[in-house]
Design a protein around this motif. Sequence first.
Motif, PDB file in Angstrom:
ATOM      1  N   SER A  38       0.860  -1.181   0.000  1.00 13.60           N
ATOM      2  CA  SER A  38       0.000   0.000   0.000  1.00 13.60           C
ATOM      3  C   SER A  38       0.896   1.231   0.000  1.00 13.60           C
ATOM      4  O   SER A  38       2.101   1.159   0.212  1.00 13.60           O
ATOM      5  CB  SER A  38      -0.877   0.016   1.251  1.00 13.60           C
ATOM      6  OG  SER A  38      -0.073   0.210   2.405  1.00 13.60           O
ATOM      7  N   ARG A  39       0.288   2.403  -0.224  1.00 20.98           N
ATOM      8  CA  ARG A  39       1.082   3.626  -0.186  1.00 20.98           C
ATOM      9  C   ARG A  39       1.663   3.860   1.207  1.00 20.98           C
ATOM     10  O   ARG A  39       2.770   4.385   1.357  1.00 20.98           O
ATOM     11  CB  ARG A  39       0.214   4.821  -0.605  1.00 20.98           C
ATOM     12  CG  ARG A  39      -0.280   4.750  -2.048  1.00 20.98           C
ATOM     13  CD  ARG A  39      -1.116   5.976  -2.397  1.00 20.98           C
ATOM     14  NE  ARG A  39      -1.775   5.834  -3.697  1.00 20.98           N
ATOM     15  CZ  ARG A  39      -2.971   5.309  -3.882  1.00 20.98           C
ATOM     16  NH1 ARG A  39      -3.658   4.859  -2.829  1.00 20.98           N
ATOM     17  NH2 ARG A  39      -3.505   5.226  -5.087  1.00 20.98           N
ATOM     18  N   THR A  40       0.921   3.472   2.230  1.00 22.62           N
ATOM     19  CA  THR A  40       1.428   3.617   3.599  1.00 22.62           C
ATOM     20  C   THR A  40       2.654   2.749   3.813  1.00 22.62           C
ATOM     21  O   THR A  40       3.646   3.190   4.414  1.00 22.62           O
ATOM     22  CB  THR A  40       0.334   3.254   4.612  1.00 22.62           C
ATOM     23  OG1 THR A  40      -0.821   4.067   4.379  1.00 22.62           O
ATOM     24  CG2 THR A  40       0.830   3.466   6.038  1.00 22.62           C
ATOM     25  N   ASP A 358      -3.881   8.051   1.113  1.00 19.68           N
ATOM     26  CA  ASP A 358      -4.808   6.923   1.072  1.00 19.68           C
ATOM     27  C   ASP A 358      -6.205   7.314   1.551  1.00 19.68           C
ATOM     28  O   ASP A 358      -7.207   6.773   1.081  1.00 19.68           O
ATOM     29  CB  ASP A 358      -4.278   5.775   1.951  1.00 19.68           C
ATOM     30  CG  ASP A 358      -3.196   4.962   1.253  1.00 19.68           C
ATOM     31  OD1 ASP A 358      -3.156   4.954   0.011  1.00 19.68           O
ATOM     32  OD2 ASP A 358      -2.370   4.339   1.963  1.00 19.68           O
TER      33      ASP A 358
END
Length: 389
Positions: A38-40, A358
Amino acid sequence: MRGWHGVGLVTGWQAVASLSFYAIFAATAFLRADFGLSRTLVGVTITVTMLGYTLLLFVMGAAVDGYGERPVMVGGLLALGLGAAGVAVAPSYAVLLVVLLVLGGAYATAMPATNRAVLAVAPPGRRNLTMSIKQVGVTVGSGLGALLVTWTAATRFGWRAGFVTVAAVALVVAVAFGHWYRGDGGSGSMGLPDVRGLLSRPDYRLLVAAGFFYGAAIFTTTAYVVLYLTESVGAAAGVAGSVLALVQLTGSGGRIGGGALVDRLPLGDARASAFVLVGQSTLGVACIVTVTAVDTELAAAVGFAALGLFVFGVPATYYACMTALVPSDRVGEATAGGQLTINAGGLLAPPAFGYLVDTAGYTAGWFALAGGVGVAALLTGWLTVLTRS
């Protein structure tokens, strides 16, 4: 060794060290695809890299002051080469995080050692300009890393081949640097850093506090610009990598221009540097806000180029100010403290930015970074008052 030949050696070392370290920032889009992140979690990879960097800063600062910069720089570049090789062969996300922790730790040698080295080799009367030239090594190295990783990703060898190349270059340059550079010795022993003594100075406290927000803006932008351009603007990875390289190029211009301006202001090194920092920070806020409106590749290139000129131009002025505030025999530990807060911004901001993206979109993330740089402008503004002759 004092003179432009020595400045060139130190700057070259810095460029290769930054190439080794910042290449991972250009690989974020490929890490996300290869490891299904994920972007995180993309932000977490940057945080882990920064954690390794941060944990060893005071150790390396003490080593530089104790034993001189040359052995620390040679050993650090060898370790960076080995770390880049580890990234190239990492079979899983967990292994990658361990490798990045080591890679970051190796880069902790850079700022304490090169700041001491460039003061040792600077021609008379050109102290701030040579600091700026040395800091250009950071933007040149990271720009080359952006090009190398994104361009090799488009070949049949893939993005990992870029890290193999980085490792080879680092190992060769470490040997060459060890042969040509002599530098200054240290005190002969490592002592505990006098953190309390440094923090008792209000001017130093203001500068290191501003460093947190500079680090947040610089490291987050470096980590996410390729991902942002590929996702929001629809740019190809190679184009996005070229824009990141352009950011580093204009950052180089900002560093040299800032140093030259400081040398010409009749205010004393510390106060002149603080004034330039205020201007760079204020213009940087405007540039970060502007990039939220880009919707074409050309507009993105122009917007991020302006951002690089002012925000990425900050570190040279920041360190020129810091080294003017402290005695020469405390440059290593003072630099470590300043870099620590810059790294703290790099530790916390990238995953926070990713979470904002997100949940609320890229505009929220960029506005948060702009607000942080605005706080830095206020802190350095107060520093100009404290440094008044």
